[in-house]
Design a protein around this motif. Structure first.
Motif, PDB file in Angstrom:
ATOM      1  N   ASP A   1       0.862  -1.186   0.000  1.00  0.00           N
ATOM      2  CA  ASP A   1       0.000   0.000   0.000  1.00  0.00           C
ATOM      3  C   ASP A   1       0.895   1.232   0.000  1.00  0.00           C
ATOM      4  OD1 ASP A   1      -1.738   2.100   0.509  1.00  0.00           O
ATOM      5  OD2 ASP A   1      -2.982   0.931   1.886  1.00  0.00           O
ATOM      6  N   MET A   2       0.947   1.913  -1.136  1.00  0.00           N
ATOM      7  CA  MET A   2       1.787   3.104  -1.265  1.00  0.00           C
ATOM      8  C   MET A   2       1.030   4.389  -0.926  1.00  0.00           C
ATOM      9  SD  MET A   2       4.769   1.977  -2.112  1.00  0.00           S
ATOM     10  CE  MET A   2       5.712   3.310  -2.871  1.00  0.00           C
ATOM     11  N   GLY A   3      -0.189   4.238  -0.392  1.00  0.00           N
ATOM     12  CA  GLY A   3      -0.952   5.414   0.003  1.00  0.00           C
ATOM     13  C   GLY A   3      -2.439   5.217  -0.203  1.00  0.00           C
ATOM     14  N   SER A   4      -3.169   4.983   0.872  1.00  0.00           N
ATOM     15  CA  SER A   4      -4.624   4.819   0.817  1.00  0.00           C
ATOM     16  C   SER A   4      -5.182   5.195   2.174  1.00  0.00           C
ATOM     17  CB  SER A   4      -4.998   3.373   0.478  1.00  0.00           C
ATOM     18  OG  SER A   4      -4.824   2.537   1.620  1.00  0.00           O
ATOM     19  N   HIS A   5      -6.504   5.170   2.304  1.00  0.00           N
ATOM     20  CA  HIS A   5      -7.126   5.432   3.599  1.00  0.00           C
ATOM     21  C   HIS A   5      -6.610   4.459   4.653  1.00  0.00           C
ATOM     22  CE1 HIS A   5      -9.955   8.399   2.085  1.00  0.00           C
ATOM     23  NE2 HIS A   5     -10.282   7.582   1.101  1.00  0.00           N
ATOM     24  N   HIS A   6      -6.418   3.189   4.255  1.00  0.00           N
ATOM     25  CA  HIS A   6      -5.965   2.194   5.219  1.00  0.00           C
ATOM     26  C   HIS A   6      -4.599   2.556   5.798  1.00  0.00           C
ATOM     27  CE1 HIS A   6      -9.296  -0.419   4.439  1.00  0.00           C
ATOM     28  NE2 HIS A   6      -8.963  -0.641   3.192  1.00  0.00           N
ATOM     29  N   SER A   7      -3.778   3.228   5.015  1.00  0.00           N
ATOM     30  CA  SER A   7      -2.419   3.514   5.465  1.00  0.00           C
ATOM     31  C   SER A   7      -2.355   4.667   6.460  1.00  0.00           C
ATOM     32  CB  SER A   7      -1.513   3.820   4.265  1.00  0.00           C
ATOM     33  OG  SER A   7      -1.886   5.038   3.632  1.00  0.00           O
ATOM     34  N   ILE A   8      -3.449   5.380   6.669  1.00  0.00           N
ATOM     35  CA  ILE A   8      -3.431   6.542   7.575  1.00  0.00           C
ATOM     36  C   ILE A   8      -4.468   6.460   8.687  1.00  0.00           C
ATOM     37  CG2 ILE A   8      -2.483   8.076   5.817  1.00  0.00           C
ATOM     38  CD1 ILE A   8      -5.302   9.255   5.460  1.00  0.00           C
ATOM     39  N   ASP A   9      -5.382   5.497   8.652  1.00  0.00           N
ATOM     40  CA  ASP A   9      -6.459   5.481   9.659  1.00  0.00           C
ATOM     41  C   ASP A   9      -6.292   4.370  10.693  1.00  0.00           C
ATOM     42  OD1 ASP A   9      -7.189   3.171   8.334  1.00  0.00           O
ATOM     43  OD2 ASP A   9      -9.162   3.894   7.692  1.00  0.00           O
ATOM     44  N   MET A  10      -5.075   3.836  10.808  1.00  0.00           N
ATOM     45  CA  MET A  10      -4.730   2.794  11.776  1.00  0.00           C
ATOM     46  C   MET A  10      -5.322   1.432  11.422  1.00  0.00           C
ATOM     47  SD  MET A  10      -4.544   4.743  15.468  1.00  0.00           S
ATOM     48  CE  MET A  10      -6.316   4.770  15.705  1.00  0.00           C
ATOM     49  N   SER A  11      -5.826   1.265  10.197  1.00  0.00           N
ATOM     50  CA  SER A  11      -6.338  -0.048   9.799  1.00  0.00           C
ATOM     51  C   SER A  11      -5.268  -1.122   9.921  1.00  0.00           C
ATOM     52  CB  SER A  11      -6.839  -0.003   8.349  1.00  0.00           C
ATOM     53  OG  SER A  11      -7.979   0.801   8.212  1.00  0.00           O
ATOM     54  N   TYR A  12      -4.049  -0.803   9.507  1.00  0.00           N
ATOM     55  CA  TYR A  12      -2.983  -1.806   9.504  1.00  0.00           C
ATOM     56  C   TYR A  12      -2.408  -2.011  10.901  1.00  0.00           C
ATOM     57  CZ  TYR A  12      -3.131  -1.306   4.399  1.00  0.00           C
ATOM     58  OH  TYR A  12      -3.526  -1.271   3.085  1.00  0.00           O
TER      59      TYR A  12
END
Length: 357
Positions: free
Chosen positions: A241-252
């Motif tokens: 993931d080089m940049g998505s909502h998941h990468s900034i909303d603590m999903s991972y």
């Protein structure tokens, strides 16, 4: 007349969730008007998606030349210069980025500025001279307050611990793979001097692709994703993931079982629920005792990628020995009062605005 407070949304989307819960909390209060200033329709759309009641007043700033995506925005300084007169209409400006410090150095600038320091990491790059030009700084925990005061970036009066409102997103664990194998999150930082990816990327990716029995999420800091060629993998157990909502909303950080990284502050978004961590010291730094690497005490540190499979195999058994260190580091880095951080920050901002209005 309602108290007017403006939140600046001139940074990329990864900073958004560090201030949005507080802005919404303020907007629910009587006699308060909260404006959100941004040159980006994409950013404003994301904010609107989190504000279904329309509590916030979006203000579209004039836009200098440059891209308009969630993770690419034009020069912040150019945005401030182009919209200087508009900004002076607001008595209090709240931001999470430090370019705004420039405004306070302009003779006669009438507004007061508040910084919500985003992230809770340990590297020295998180402390800049520009921090000292804000009238009030809200930090996540006592670690940042202590370090900023030690560096002359503020005082005991204008640096206040107020928690970490991003934790209020209530992101639930998600399934990113079709099977139940454990998930390893690799989260390299963008700092060229400290990032594990800059000098060792191809070897790291090869080691992750060779792992047996694991699913892997590769989610670099979004600034690293802008600096390096796109990371790609054909391995079915590797998600990049080089940049998505998941990468900034603590999903991972919420969904992974083990964290693999270097100096990203997302480590503290991971160990808020203690779990195994592995840190890559492939450049063999003498890190012990260096406060920039304080978080490396929270897990295994390996100096050779050949050791990664063994470190993963041992992670669950070794984790009980790291729990106390992880919980202590969390208490130092992010204050988790039973009072929500958004409410604490809102109280501080509103008191400041009314005292300086």
């Amino acid at each position: 007349m309602p108290t007017s407070i403006a939140f600046l949304a001139i940074a990329e989307a990864q900073q958004l969730y560090h201030w949005l819960p507080t802005a919404l909390e303020l907007a629910r209060r009587d006699d308060v008007r909260i404006s959100v200033l941004s040159p980006s329709e994409r950013i404003l759309d994301l904010i609107r998606s989190r504000d279904p009641q329309g509590l916030l007043d979006p203000v579209r700033l004039r836009r200098p030349p440059g891209p308009d995506t969630l993770f690419r925005q034009p020069s912040r300084l150019a945005t401030l210069l182009l919209n200087y007169r508009t900004l002076t209409r607001f008595p209090v400006l709240v931001t999470t980025e430090i370019t705004t410090a420039w405004l306070s150095r302009v003779p006669g600038f009438p507004s007061r500025t508040i910084l919500i320091k985003h992230g809770a990491g340990d590297r020295e790059g998180g402390y800049k001279q520009r921090h000292r030009y804000f009238d009030l700084t809200l930090v996540g925990g006592i670690k940042d307050r202590r370090r900023m005061i030690e560096r002359g970036l503020g005082t005991e009066q204008n640096i206040v611990v107020a928690g970490y409102p991003k934790f209020e997103l209530d992101t639930e664990p998600q399934r990113f793979f079709p099977d139940d194998r454990p998930v390893l999150l690799y989260n390299p930082h963008f700092d060229a001097e400290l990032s594990s990816w800059i000098r060792h990327g191809p070897a790291i990716l090869a080691a992750l692709e060779a792992l047996d029995g694991w699913n892997v999420i590769v989610a670099p800091h979004i600034k690293l994703a802008r600096q390096v060629p796109p990371i790609t993998s054909q391995a079915p157990h590797v998600r990049v993931d080089m940049g998505s909502h998941h990468s900034i909303d603590m999903s991972y950080t919420t969904s992974a079982d083990v964290y693999l990284g270097d100096v990203s502050s997302q480590i503290y978004e991971f160990v808020v629920r203690p779990r195994p961590c592995i840190f890559l010291n492939l450049d063999r730094r003498a890190w012990q005792g260096d406060p920039a690497f304080a978080h490396w005490r929270l897990g295994q540190v390996i100096e050779d990628l050949a050791d990664l499979p063994r470190a993963l195999a041992r992670a669950a058994d070794l984790q009980p020995g790291f729990i106390d260190a992880q919980e202590t580091a969390m208490r130092d880095s992010i204050d988790q009062s039973p009072i929500p951080a958004s409410r604490r920050q809102a109280d501080l901002i509103l008191d400041f605005a009314r005292a300086n209005g």
